[in-house]
Structures are given as structure tokens and as C-alpha cells.
Design a protein around this motif. Structure first.
Motif, PDB file in Angstrom:
ATOM      1  N   MET A 151      -1.366   7.785  -4.853  1.00 45.39           N
ATOM      2  CA  MET A 151      -3.214   7.918  -5.163  1.00 45.39           C
ATOM      3  C   MET A 151      -3.859   6.364  -4.699  1.00 45.39           C
ATOM      4  O   MET A 151      -4.595   6.321  -4.209  1.00 45.39           O
ATOM      5  N   ILE A 152      -3.123   5.434  -5.454  1.00 40.84           N
ATOM      6  CA  ILE A 152      -3.622   3.832  -5.376  1.00 40.84           C
ATOM      7  C   ILE A 152      -2.423   3.236  -5.019  1.00 40.84           C
ATOM      8  O   ILE A 152      -1.479   3.581  -5.754  1.00 40.84           O
ATOM      9  N   ALA A 153      -2.708   2.238  -4.039  1.00 43.09           N
ATOM     10  CA  ALA A 153      -1.449   1.413  -3.833  1.00 43.09           C
ATOM     11  C   ALA A 153      -2.018  -0.029  -3.432  1.00 43.09           C
ATOM     12  O   ALA A 153      -2.942  -0.254  -2.947  1.00 43.09           O
ATOM     13  N   THR A 154      -1.227  -1.170  -4.237  1.00 44.13           N
ATOM     14  CA  THR A 154      -1.939  -2.338  -3.839  1.00 44.13           C
ATOM     15  C   THR A 154      -0.625  -3.297  -3.569  1.00 44.13           C
ATOM     16  O   THR A 154       0.333  -2.986  -3.989  1.00 44.13           O
ATOM     17  N   GLU A 155      -1.076  -4.025  -2.789  1.00 44.23           N
ATOM     18  CA  GLU A 155       0.077  -5.032  -2.399  1.00 44.23           C
ATOM     19  C   GLU A 155      -0.454  -6.396  -2.198  1.00 44.23           C
ATOM     20  O   GLU A 155      -1.322  -6.825  -1.420  1.00 44.23           O
ATOM     21  N   SER A 156       0.186  -7.102  -3.274  1.00 42.38           N
ATOM     22  CA  SER A 156      -0.086  -8.682  -3.317  1.00 42.38           C
ATOM     23  C   SER A 156      -1.603  -8.967  -3.211  1.00 42.38           C
ATOM     24  O   SER A 156      -2.146  -9.723  -2.836  1.00 42.38           O
ATOM     25  N   LEU A 157      -2.384  -8.282  -4.131  1.00 44.14           N
ATOM     26  CA  LEU A 157      -3.878  -8.084  -4.204  1.00 44.14           C
ATOM     27  C   LEU A 157      -4.042  -9.325  -5.130  1.00 44.14           C
ATOM     28  O   LEU A 157      -3.762  -9.281  -6.142  1.00 44.14           O
ATOM     29  N   SER A 158      -5.068 -10.074  -4.497  1.00 47.14           N
ATOM     30  CA  SER A 158      -5.487 -11.287  -5.436  1.00 47.14           C
ATOM     31  C   SER A 158      -7.136 -11.319  -5.279  1.00 47.14           C
ATOM     32  O   SER A 158      -7.750 -10.819  -4.215  1.00 47.14           O
ATOM     33  N   LYS A 159      -7.739 -11.870  -6.336  1.00 51.43           N
ATOM     34  CA  LYS A 159      -9.185 -11.904  -6.267  1.00 51.43           C
ATOM     35  C   LYS A 159      -9.397 -13.276  -7.105  1.00 51.43           C
ATOM     36  O   LYS A 159      -9.124 -13.414  -8.302  1.00 51.43           O
ATOM     37  N   ARG A 160      -9.906 -14.301  -6.408  1.00 50.33           N
ATOM     38  CA  ARG A 160     -10.223 -15.601  -6.842  1.00 50.33           C
ATOM     39  C   ARG A 160     -11.480 -15.993  -6.870  1.00 50.33           C
ATOM     40  O   ARG A 160     -12.348 -15.782  -5.713  1.00 50.33           O
TER      41      ARG A 160
END
Ligand SMILES: Nc1ncnc2c1ncn2[C@@H]1O[C@H](COP(=O)(O)OP(=O)(O)OP(=O)(O)O)[C@@H](O)[C@H]1O
Length: 335
Positions: free
Chosen positions: A1-10
């Protein structure tokens, strides 16, 4: 349903998400983390409302960077903060949200009536929302997330501000969103106990990093210990159980007794009766999620300054507190 890959928020002073890689499957998934762990940031990125600094994510197979509108058509969102206009009724508001999602007028009215009934709002749905209790407002926020019949809903701290009974009601509703309608749910909370009870899967983040993702049952394995609480004379009970050949130790008001077999229950019961004290509870102990957090290790502390712990909870988790919070602080590791 949801997949994240090395997700960053700075952000300039804070790393809200730090190389988060996670796969979320259908069902009810609890996203748990202390305040400031990055839960709301993740939800906003998944809805295509905020861009990630790096990495990628898909929701229902759609890329969050390029297909935000497509995702929002299929996903419902319940924001954390109060966002309801005080001078309109729940019916007017939810019909409006349904129309915004593209439903024609008649369908919007019908779906609104059904959805508000489902979340437990009846006559009061015609009154201005400014006069609603927190529990009623949370229900309206849930209803507007469901009204367009999404495949997935993202619920940001839906039990915030509710008393224990209100929390239980909301958690029951969330379970039914999945069991009655087949809608998958990602629900955030800093309260471990409630996510344990509600979710099929648990994802734990801290300081924007993934600590652990697995099925709830893996998080809460039963142990070979029996927690025994009596009204009085704990020390005498400990002595009696030891004399009866059981291994036991005191932990505050609780005695923890190693289960040697089914007869352990009888031995404890007889010992309690022999002392003439009241038995408050006797239950097989389960690991709670908080126990999966080991003390912060040296390495993880090195980037602690990068994160804010604003609003972090100082409450300690205990085995008996169903509303225990995630230990605050960054860089903790999972056992
Ligand atoms: N727009 C922003 N600008 C700067 N920093 C932000 C912004 N939004 C969030 N942050 C910071 O990013 C970190 C993660 O925040 P986020 O709101 O995602 O946490 P959370 O786990 O949802 O906690 P809470 O439940 O308290 O909202 C926090 O340190 C927060 O202060």
C-alpha cells in the motif's frame, strides 16, 4: 500500500525524516513515535502535500512526487489539529468535503448521512460544530476522511485530547473502518498501548529513523512469566511461592512468577488463599512495545543534536499502563 525508500525530510534546523525505508501492507498499521518523531511529516509527504528532501515513496503504486492529486483521490486524511469551521454543521461540512472529492450532490448527501451515522453522530450532526466536544470533532474529522470511500486512510493522532472512554470508542471505530469496509488504515500515536490493541502491524520511528516494522504479534510475544498482584502481604506470598518450589521475584506491587506448567496457576491461587489476601490479577505477561526500546546507544547519540525533542513525553512505560508512551528521545535502538 505504501512503500518508502531512503526517504528524508530536512528542515534548516531539524531532520524530520532520516533515510526511512519501510513497506506498509494492507490492514491496520500503527505508526508509533514520540512527539516530534516525524509521523506528521511522513503523512504529509505520502499525501503529496510536502516534498521530500531525498528518497522516494509510493502510495497505492503512485509516486508521491508526481501524483499527489491521484493519491489524494484514493486516500482519506484525518489531520491532527482542530481544523473544523465552528459555524457550520457536521452535515454541511462533510457534504462539502464529499463534493470536493468529486461526488455528485445526491451521492455526497447520502454518503455523508451514512458516514456520520457510522462514526456515531446522529441528531447533533445538524448543529454548528463550534459547540461540539473533542470526541464529536474527532468523529467528524474521521467521517470526512471516509466519505469518498477511499482505499486507504491516514489518521494522524485520532485519539488526541480524548478521555480513556473516548479513546476506546475511537479505537473501536478505527478497527471497524477496516473490518466493515475493507479500508486500510495507517494510524499514528505516541501511545504504545492503544496501537498494540488496534493494529495488525506496527512501525516504530524515532528521530525520523525507522526503529522497527513488524506484525503486532511479533512485538507482543507472550513470555513464560505470570504477573500476580495481591491486595496485601506481597513478601509473604513471595516466600510461600518460593517454598512451593516456584521461581518468583517482586517488582513493586507485582510478583513475577516463572510458569513451570499449568499447575503454576493452581499453586499461586492456593498460596494466595492460604494467606487470606485478595487476588487483584493473575495474567501471563506480554512484552510491550516499549520493552523493545533499549537504552540509547553511543552511536545514535552522535546525531541527537540534529533533532528537536520539543514536546517529548517524560512518562515512563510500565507493563501495566495501557497508555504508556514511547520513551522520548532520539536514537534509541530496538532489541
Ligand atoms: N514546517 C516545519 N519547519 C521546521 N521544522 C518542522 C516543520 N514541520 C515539522 N518540523 C519538525 O520536524 C520534526 C518532526 O515533526 P512531526 O510533526 O513530523 O513529528 P510528529 O511525530 O508528527 O510529532 P507531533 O505528534 O508532535 O506532531 C519536529 O522536530 C518538528 O519540530
Amino acid at each position: 500500500m505504501i512503500a518508502t525508500e531512503s526517504l528524508s525530510k530536512r528542515y534548516p534546523r531539524v531532520t524530520a525524516l532520516d533515510r526511512l525505508t519501510v513497506d506498509i501492507t494492507p490492514g491496520v498499521t500503527g505508526l508509533v513515535g514520540a512527539n516530534g518523531a516525524g509521523k506528521s511529516t511522513l503523512i504529509k509527504i505520502l499525501l503529496g502535500l510536502a516534498p521530500a528532501t531525498e528518497g522516494r515513496a509510493t502510495v497505492l503504486g503512485r509516486d508521491v512526487a508526481s501524483d499527489g492529486p491521484g493519491i489524494r483521490a484514493l486516500v482519506g486524511y484525518m489531520p491532527e489539529h482542530d481544523c473544523l469551521p465552528p459555524d457550520v454543521s457536521a452535515t454541511e461540512f462533510v457534504v462539502h468535503m464529499a463534493r470536493m472529492s468529486g461526488l455528485p450532490p445526491t451521492a455526497a448527501r447520502e454518503r455523508t448521512a451514512d458516514t456520520l451515522r457510522h462514526v456515531g453522530l446522529y441528531e447533533e450532526r445538524y448543529r454548528p460544530m463550534g459547540g461540539y466536544s473533542t470526541g464529536m470533532k474527532q468523529r467528524v474529522k474521521l467521517a470526512q476522511a471516509l466519505v469518498h470511500d477511499p482505499e486507504l486512510v491516514l489518521l494522524d493522532e485520532p485519539t488526541n485530547g480524548l478521555d480513556p472512554a473516548g479513546r476506546d470508542d475511537m479505537l473501536g471505530l478505527i478497527r471497524r473502518v477496516h473490518s466493515d469496509f475493507g479500508i486500510s488504515v495507517l494510524v499514528t500515536s505516541h501511545l504504545l498501548g492503544e496501537l498494540e490493541r488496534t493494529s495488525d502491524h506496527i512501525v516504530v520511528i524515532d528521530g525520523g529513523k525507522l526503529l522497527r516494522a513488524s506484525s503486532t504479534s511479533d512485538f507482543t510475544q507472550t513470555t513464560g512469566s505470570l504477573a500476580v498482584e495481591v491486595t496485601d502481604r506481597e513478601a509473604d506470598l513471595l516466600a510461600a511461592l518460593t517454598a512451593a518450589g516456584l521461581r518468583a521475584q517482586g517488582a513493586g506491587h507485582l510478583l513475577m512468577v516463572d510458569i513451570a506448567g499449568d499447575e503454576t496457576y493452581d499453586t499461586v491461587r492456593d498460596a494466595v488463599a492460604g494467606l487470606g489476601v485478595g487476588l487483584v490479577r493473575m495474567e501471563q505477561r506480554r512484552h510491550r512495545i516499549a520493552e523493545l526500546f533499549a537504552d540509547a546507544d553511543e552511536d545514535a547519540h552522535s546525531d541527537e543534536d540534529a533533532h528537536s525533542d520539543e514536546g517529548a513525553h517524560s512518562e515512563e512505560d510500565t507493563d501495566t499502563d495501557p497508555h504508556a508512551t514511547v520513551p522520548a528521545g532520539t536514537g534509541r535502538t530496538a532489541r
